[in-house]
Write an enzyme that holds these catalytic residues in place. Structure first.
Site, PDB file in Angstrom:
ATOM      1  N   LYS A 382       0.825  -1.200   0.000  1.00  0.00           N
ATOM      2  CA  LYS A 382       0.000   0.000   0.000  1.00  0.00           C
ATOM      3  C   LYS A 382       0.865   1.258   0.000  1.00  0.00           C
ATOM      4  O   LYS A 382       1.952   1.287   0.606  1.00  0.00           O
ATOM      5  CB  LYS A 382      -0.921   0.024   1.217  1.00  0.00           C
ATOM      6  CG  LYS A 382      -2.010  -1.050   1.205  1.00  0.00           C
ATOM      7  CD  LYS A 382      -3.031  -0.790   0.114  1.00  0.00           C
ATOM      8  CE  LYS A 382      -4.179  -1.765   0.148  1.00  0.00           C
ATOM      9  NZ  LYS A 382      -5.106  -1.534   1.268  1.00  0.00           N
ATOM     10  N   GLN A 442      -1.796 -11.844  10.545  1.00  0.00           N
ATOM     11  CA  GLN A 442      -2.140 -11.766   9.134  1.00  0.00           C
ATOM     12  C   GLN A 442      -0.835 -11.725   8.343  1.00  0.00           C
ATOM     13  O   GLN A 442       0.225 -11.434   8.911  1.00  0.00           O
ATOM     14  CB  GLN A 442      -2.986 -10.528   8.859  1.00  0.00           C
ATOM     15  CG  GLN A 442      -2.323  -9.247   9.331  1.00  0.00           C
ATOM     16  CD  GLN A 442      -3.331  -8.150   9.619  1.00  0.00           C
ATOM     17  OE1 GLN A 442      -4.481  -8.402   9.926  1.00  0.00           O
ATOM     18  NE2 GLN A 442      -2.890  -6.900   9.515  1.00  0.00           N
ATOM     19  N   ASP A 477      -2.992  -6.191   0.290  1.00  0.00           N
ATOM     20  CA  ASP A 477      -1.644  -6.489   0.791  1.00  0.00           C
ATOM     21  C   ASP A 477      -1.654  -7.512   1.909  1.00  0.00           C
ATOM     22  O   ASP A 477      -0.612  -7.785   2.515  1.00  0.00           O
ATOM     23  CB  ASP A 477      -0.963  -5.205   1.263  1.00  0.00           C
ATOM     24  CG  ASP A 477      -1.706  -4.521   2.405  1.00  0.00           C
ATOM     25  OD1 ASP A 477      -2.926  -4.741   2.529  1.00  0.00           O
ATOM     26  OD2 ASP A 477      -1.064  -3.783   3.168  1.00  0.00           O
ATOM     27  N   ASP A 512      -3.956  -7.270  17.217  1.00  0.00           N
ATOM     28  CA  ASP A 512      -4.722  -6.557  16.207  1.00  0.00           C
ATOM     29  C   ASP A 512      -5.920  -7.387  15.749  1.00  0.00           C
ATOM     30  O   ASP A 512      -5.771  -8.549  15.367  1.00  0.00           O
ATOM     31  CB  ASP A 512      -3.798  -6.260  15.010  1.00  0.00           C
ATOM     32  CG  ASP A 512      -4.459  -5.395  13.956  1.00  0.00           C
ATOM     33  OD1 ASP A 512      -4.604  -4.195  14.182  1.00  0.00           O
ATOM     34  OD2 ASP A 512      -4.830  -5.950  12.894  1.00  0.00           O
ATOM     35  N   ASN A 513      -7.105  -6.786  15.833  1.00  0.00           N
ATOM     36  CA  ASN A 513      -8.330  -7.434  15.338  1.00  0.00           C
ATOM     37  C   ASN A 513      -8.521  -8.877  15.820  1.00  0.00           C
ATOM     38  O   ASN A 513      -8.754  -9.787  15.022  1.00  0.00           O
ATOM     39  CB  ASN A 513      -8.352  -7.429  13.806  1.00  0.00           C
ATOM     40  CG  ASN A 513      -8.665  -6.058  13.246  1.00  0.00           C
ATOM     41  OD1 ASN A 513      -9.303  -5.237  13.899  1.00  0.00           O
ATOM     42  ND2 ASN A 513      -8.208  -5.799  12.041  1.00  0.00           N
ATOM     43  N   GLU A 541      -7.434  -5.292  20.564  1.00  0.00           N
ATOM     44  CA  GLU A 541      -7.899  -4.185  19.734  1.00  0.00           C
ATOM     45  C   GLU A 541      -9.149  -4.672  19.013  1.00  0.00           C
ATOM     46  O   GLU A 541      -9.116  -5.080  17.862  1.00  0.00           O
ATOM     47  CB  GLU A 541      -6.815  -3.763  18.734  1.00  0.00           C
ATOM     48  CG  GLU A 541      -7.137  -2.493  17.983  1.00  0.00           C
ATOM     49  CD  GLU A 541      -7.370  -2.703  16.491  1.00  0.00           C
ATOM     50  OE1 GLU A 541      -7.611  -1.705  15.792  1.00  0.00           O
ATOM     51  OE2 GLU A 541      -7.328  -3.858  16.028  1.00  0.00           O
ATOM     52  N   LYS A 651       0.487   4.773   9.396  1.00  0.00           N
ATOM     53  CA  LYS A 651       0.537   3.351   9.033  1.00  0.00           C
ATOM     54  C   LYS A 651       1.124   3.146   7.646  1.00  0.00           C
ATOM     55  O   LYS A 651       1.627   2.061   7.329  1.00  0.00           O
ATOM     56  CB  LYS A 651      -0.871   2.757   9.079  1.00  0.00           C
ATOM     57  CG  LYS A 651      -1.410   2.514  10.477  1.00  0.00           C
ATOM     58  CD  LYS A 651      -2.856   2.075  10.459  1.00  0.00           C
ATOM     59  CE  LYS A 651      -3.056   0.788   9.704  1.00  0.00           C
ATOM     60  NZ  LYS A 651      -4.455   0.306   9.775  1.00  0.00           N
ATOM     61  N   TYR A 652       1.071   4.186   6.805  1.00  0.00           N
ATOM     62  CA  TYR A 652       1.489   4.022   5.415  1.00  0.00           C
ATOM     63  C   TYR A 652       2.672   4.900   5.028  1.00  0.00           C
ATOM     64  O   TYR A 652       3.080   4.905   3.868  1.00  0.00           O
ATOM     65  CB  TYR A 652       0.304   4.336   4.482  1.00  0.00           C
ATOM     66  CG  TYR A 652      -0.924   3.530   4.816  1.00  0.00           C
ATOM     67  CD1 TYR A 652      -1.009   2.178   4.468  1.00  0.00           C
ATOM     68  CD2 TYR A 652      -1.981   4.104   5.517  1.00  0.00           C
ATOM     69  CE1 TYR A 652      -2.129   1.433   4.797  1.00  0.00           C
ATOM     70  CE2 TYR A 652      -3.106   3.357   5.850  1.00  0.00           C
ATOM     71  CZ  TYR A 652      -3.176   2.029   5.489  1.00  0.00           C
ATOM     72  OH  TYR A 652      -4.287   1.274   5.819  1.00  0.00           O
TER      73      TYR A 652
END
Length: 786
Positions: A382, A442, A477, A512-513, A541, A651-652
C-alpha cells in the site's frame, strides 16, 4: 381424658402445704396409668433399675454358650444393633440444640443456612472474575435462614494451592433483601516489574484464587435479642441467662472460632458470671454484652450450622494488569529525517527509537507500545493514505507482515537486528518501562507461511488465495488466515513466536483485530503462553460487538480497546463511566484511548487544543488504564476526507516530527500532570469505585473516585473529584453536588479540596460552584485534603 381429675388432685394438694412441683410429680406418678404415660421414677428407683439391668445382662452373657462369630453373624448382629439404635429415641438435652452442619453432597443442595446469588459471578461462574494482585474488590451474597433466627456470613479467601489466606466477616447492607457484602484482597500488592528479582515472589501468588461465602446461624445474636427483652420485662429471666451461660461456654470450646487462650478465658469468665445467681439479672446480662465479648463476636464468632457456598473463582493477575498508561509510537518515525540529497525521508531505527522511550518516560507513561516491527511485504504494498499503488519510496504498512526476509519471528532489517531489539527492551526496563509489541495475525502474499503452510489460507474456487476483505473494502496487501484446516498447528506456531519475543523482553502483546479470529484460538494460545509466562498481558484491539468483546475478556485478554472515542456527550459519558467502572470491570478492563492511528473522531477534529485536553483528562481519570498515540502532543487532528482517521496516516508512511513544537500547545505538559496525579493517588483508581456527581449544566460532567480508609495503605480515604467542561469553545458554570457521607466526609463540616492540575485550594461542602473556560482551565482534578 382425665385432666379434670388430675387438676382437682393438684388443687387439693395446696391445702396440705405441699409445693406445687413436688405435689405434681407425686400425683403424676400415682395416676400415670390413667392418663396413658410411663410413670416417672425417682433417682433411687433409677439406680435400682440400672443395677438390675446390669445383673440381667451379665446373667444372660454367662448362661449363653460361647460361639465363634462368623462374618455373616457379625453383619447380622450389626444390622440388628442398627435397627435397635434407630428405634431408640435420642436423649433430650435441656435448652435448644445448636444448628447442625448439613453436608452438601451435590450441586444445588442447600446447607442449614441458605447462601445464594453471589456476585461477581457472570456466566454462572464459568469464567472467573479478574482482579489485580492486592487489589480491593467487593463480594456480595444473599444469606438467610427460616423464621426470625439471626444469621452471619464470612468470606474465606484461599490461594491457588487451597491455603486459607484471609477470613473476613461480611456485613448485612440490606436486611430486607438479605444482602451481605465484604471487601477483600487476594495476595499482597507489589510494584515489582516482571524483569526484577522481586517479581519471583509475585509470580508465586498469581493464578486462580477462590472465595467461599460461609453462612451460619448467629446463635449469640439471636439469644441476645430475646434475653435483653426478657430481662427488661422480667419474663423467664433465669432460663434466659442460664441459656446464655451455656452458649458462652460452648463458644469458648469451639475449634471453629479459632480462639486463643486469653479469648477462651474471656468467654469462660463471662459464662461463669452469667451463671452466678447471686448477681442481679442486669449484672449477669452485662457480662455477655461487654466490649470484649462483642469484639469476639466480630472477629471469632460462634458459627452454628456452618454452610459454605461453592467456591467462587477469581483470576489474580500481576501488578499493573489493571492500572497502566500506554504510549504508542512507530520506531521508524523516531529519528526520521529528510534526506535532501536523495529527496526522500530517511527512516528511524530501533537505535534512534530510544528517543521515544525517553519521551514516554518524561511524560510519565509506563508502557511503550510498538506496532509490528517485522519485515513488510512487497506484493500489493500500500502507498500513502492506503492507496493501492505504492511509490518507490513508500515503506508500506507494517501490518502487511512478511517477506523473503522473514515473518513474525524476524526484525525488519530496516529497523535493525534482534540484538538491537533486545537492547531497546533493556533500555526500556532501565527506565522502568514495559515493552508491548503488536501482534497482527495476518500475512502479506510474501510471508514464508504462504509457501510453508498453504493450507493455512483460504482459497477461491480457481485455486488462488483470497485477499482480506470486508466488502466493499479490500486489503490486497494481506492474506487472512483460515483457522478451519489446521487450528492446532497455527496455535503451536503462534505460541512459539510469542515465546521468542517474551524472551527478548516483551511483557505485553497488543493483538490486532482479535475478533476476526476464533475465540477458542485465543483461549488456547493465551492459556499456553501465560502458563509458561504468567507475567504476560494481552490487550485486545477489538472495536466490535459487546458480546465478542466480553468473550475475548473471558478467555484471557487483560485489557480491551473500547468505545470511549465515540462517547462524547455528557449523557453518553456518564453511562459509559459507570459501565466501565462497575461490575463489568471484573471481566472487561476497558482502556481509554482518545485517538489511535485508525481513529480520529469529529470531536477531536473540531475542538482543537481544548478538545485534546478534555479527552486526555477524561481518558486518564475515567479508566485505570489509558493510552496516547504519539503526535497527540502536536495536535495532529486533520481527518482523511470521509473517514474518522488521520490524513497522511503513519501506518502508510514515515512521519518526520519536530518535537520542539510540543511546547506550543501544552498538551505534553498536561499528559505529564495527569500521569503524576495517577501515580500519587494510585489507590483512588479501581474498575469498581466511580460515582457520578450531579451537575446543573449539560456541558459539565463531574464524577468521583473514592476508596474508603479501610482499603488504603495509609488508613485514610483516597478521593479524587473530576470536573470537565465538554465544550471546547465556550465557558460554562455549574453547581456540583457532593453527597458528603458517601465520600466519608463529616456533613457537619466543609472540606478542603486541592486542584492537582493548578495547585489552587478551595473549601467545598454539599453544593459547589465551578466555572470552566476552554481558554483557561478545561477541567479540575480535585483531591480531598484530609
Amino acid at each position: 381424658m382425665h385432666i379434670t381429675r388430675l387438676s382437682a388432685l393438684i388443687t387439693a394438694s395446696y391445702a396440705h402445704g405441699e409445693t406445687a412441683i413436688h405435689r405434681f410429680i407425686h400425683i403424676l406418678r400415682q395416676h400415670a396409668h390413667t392418663i396413658g404415660v410411663k410413670p416417672l421414677m425417682s433417682s433411687k428407683e433409677k439406680a435400682a433399675m440400672s443395677t438390675k439391668t446390669t445383673e440381667n445382662t451379665a446373667e444372660k452373657s454367662t448362661s449363653s454358650p460361647a460361639k465363634r462369630t462368623t462374618g455373616t453373624t457379625k453383619r447380622a448382629t450389626t444390622a440388628t444393633r442398627k435397627r435397635r439404635t434407630a428405634k431408640t429415641p435420642a436423649p433430650v438435652t435441656p435448652g435448644e440444640a445448636p444448628a447442625p452442619i448439613i453436608p452438601v453432597t451435590e450441586p444445588g443442595q442447600f446447607g442449614r443456612v441458605n447462601v445464594m446469588d453471589i456476585t461477581p459471578n457472570e456466566e454462572h461462574g464459568v469464567y472467573p472474575a479478574r482482579v489485580e494482585l492486592g487489589e480491593a474488590f467487593e463480594v456480595t451474597a444473599q444469606v438467610f435462614i427460616e423464621g426470625r433466627t439471626k444469621v452471619g456470613a464470612t468470606a474465606v479467601v484461599r490461594n491457588p494451592r487451597g491455603k486459607e489466606m484471609l477470613r473476613a466477616p461480611m456485613t448485612c447492607v440490606n436486611p430486607g433483601l438479605d444482602r451481605w457484602t465484604v471487601t477483600l484482597t487476594c495476595g499482597e500488592h507489589s510494584d515489582a516489574k516482571p524483569w526484577e528479582p522481586e517479581f519471583a515472589k509475585v509470580k508465586r501468588q498469581l493464578g486462580e484464587w477462590t472465595v467461599t461465602v460461609e453462612g451460619w446461624e448467629d446463635t449469640y445474636i439471636s439469644w441476645l435479642h430475646d434475653a435483653t427483652i426478657k430481662v427488661q420485662v422480667g419474663d423467664d429471666v433465669e432460663n434466659a441467662l442460664i441459656s446464655g451461660s451455656q452458649l458462652l461456654a460452648r463458644w469458648a470450646s469451639s475449634s471453629d472460632a479459632k480462639l486463643n487462650a486469653h479469648q477462651r478465658k474471656t468467654l469462660e469468665a463471662a459464662a461463669a458470671t452469667m451463671a452466678d445467681a447471686s448477681l442481679s439479672p442486669q449484672e449477669r446480662l452485662a457480662a455477655a454484652t461487654s466490649s470484649d465479648v462483642s469484639e469476639l463476636h466480630t472477629s471469632n464468632p460462634l458459627r452454628d450450622g456452618l454452610s459454605p457456598s461453592a467456591p467462587q473463582r477469581f483470576k489474580v493477575e500481576r501488578p499493573k494488569a489493571s492500572f497502566a498508561a500506554w504510549y504508542q509510537f512507530f520506531p521508524r518515525s523516531e529519528g526520521a529525517v529528510y534526506d535532501d540529497q536523495h529527496g526522500r525521508i530517511k527512516q528511524g531505527t530501533l537505535v534512534t527509537a530510544l528517543s521515544g522511550l525517553e519521551r514516554a518516560k518524561a511524560e510519565g507513561f509506563d508502557i511503550v507500545y510498538l506496532p509490528p516491527i517485522f519485515p513488510i511485504g512487497v506484493t500489493n504494498r500500500k502507498g500513502r493514505n492506503n492507496s493501492l499503488i505504492a511509490g518507490p519510496n513508500d515503506p508500506g504498512s507494517p501490518f502487511g507482515i512478511g517477506s523473503k526476509l522473514g515473518g513474525h519471528d524476524t526484525v525488519d532489517p530496516l529497523l535493525g537486528t534482534m540484538d538491537d531489539f533486545k537492547a531497546f527492551c533493556n533500555r526500556a526496563h532501565e527506565l522502568g518501562l514495559e515493552v508491548a509489541l503488536d501482534f497482527a495475525l495476518q500475512c502479506s502474499p510474501d510471508h514464508p507461511w504462504v509457501k510453508q503452510h498453504p493450507n493455512w489460507f483460504r482459497t477461491k474456487p480457481d485455486g488462488t488465495i483470497a485477499f482480506a476483505e470486508n466488502p466493499p473494502k479490500k486489503y490486497q496487501d494481506i492474506y487472512p488466515i483460515d483457522f478451519n484446516a489446521d487450528m492446532p498447528g497455527i496455535e503451536k506456531e503462534v505460541e512459539r513466536i510469542m515465546d521468542l519475543w517474551v524472551k527478548a523482553g516483551v511483557t505485553i502483546f497488543r493483538v490486532d483485530n482479535p475478533h476476526t479470529k476464533p475465540v477458542r484460538f485465543w483461549q488456547d494460545v493465551i492459556a499456553a503462553v501465560t502458563k509458561k509466562h504468567p507475567e504476560v498481558l494481552f490487550l485486545a484491539e477489538a472495536f466490535t460487538r459487546p458480546g465478542m468483546m466480553r468473550a475475548l475478556s473471558y478467555v484471557g485478554f487483560t485489557q480491551s480497546h473500547c468505545y470511549f472515542p465515540w462517547r462524547n456527550t455528557k449523557e453518553e459519558l456518564e453511562k459509559y463511566l459507570l459501565e466501565t467502572n462497575g461490575d463489568d470491570g471484573y471481566y472487561q478492563h476497558n482502556t481509554f484511548w482518545p485517538t489511535t492511528p485508525d481513529i480520529l473522531t469529529d470531536y477531536v477534529r473540531d475542538n482543537g487544543i481544548a478538545g485534546h485536553a478534555v479527552r486526555a483528562v477524561l481518558a486518564a481519570m475515567g479508566s485505570p488504564s489509558w493510552g496516547i498515540y504519539n503526535g497527540y502532543e502536536l495536535i495532529e487532528n486533520k481527518q482523511r476526507p470521509g473517514f474518522e482517521e488521520q490524513i497522511d496516516n503513519e501506518k502508510y508512511e514515515v512521519k518526520v516530527r519536530d518535537w520542539d513544537d510540543a511546547g506550543k500547545y501544552g498538551i505534553a505538559e498536561l499528559l505529564t500532570s495527569l500521569n503524576r496525579i495517577r501515580r500519587e493517588h494510585v489507590e483512588a483508581f479501581s474498575y469498581h469505585n466511580v460515582s457520578i456527581l450531579p451537575s446543573s449544566d449539560p456541558n459539565i460532567i463531574a464524577f468521583a473516585r473514592h476508596t474508603p480508609a479501610e482499603l488504603t495503605s495509609t488508613g485514610k480515604p483516597e478521593t479524587l473529584i473530576v470536573v470537565v467542561n465538554l465544550d471546547g469553545h465556550n465557558a460554562h458554570q455549574s453547581l456540583i453536588h457532593l453527597e458528603l457521607p458517601d465520600l466519608d466526609i463529616d456533613p457537619k463540616h466543609d472540606v478542603q479540596v486541592r486542584d492537582e492540575l493548578t495547585g489552587h485550594e478551595f473549601t467545598w461542602g454539599w453544593d459547589n460552584f465551578v466555572s470552566l473556560a476552554p481558554w483557561a482551565d478545561v477541567a479540575h482534578v480535585f483531591h480531598i485534603v484530609r
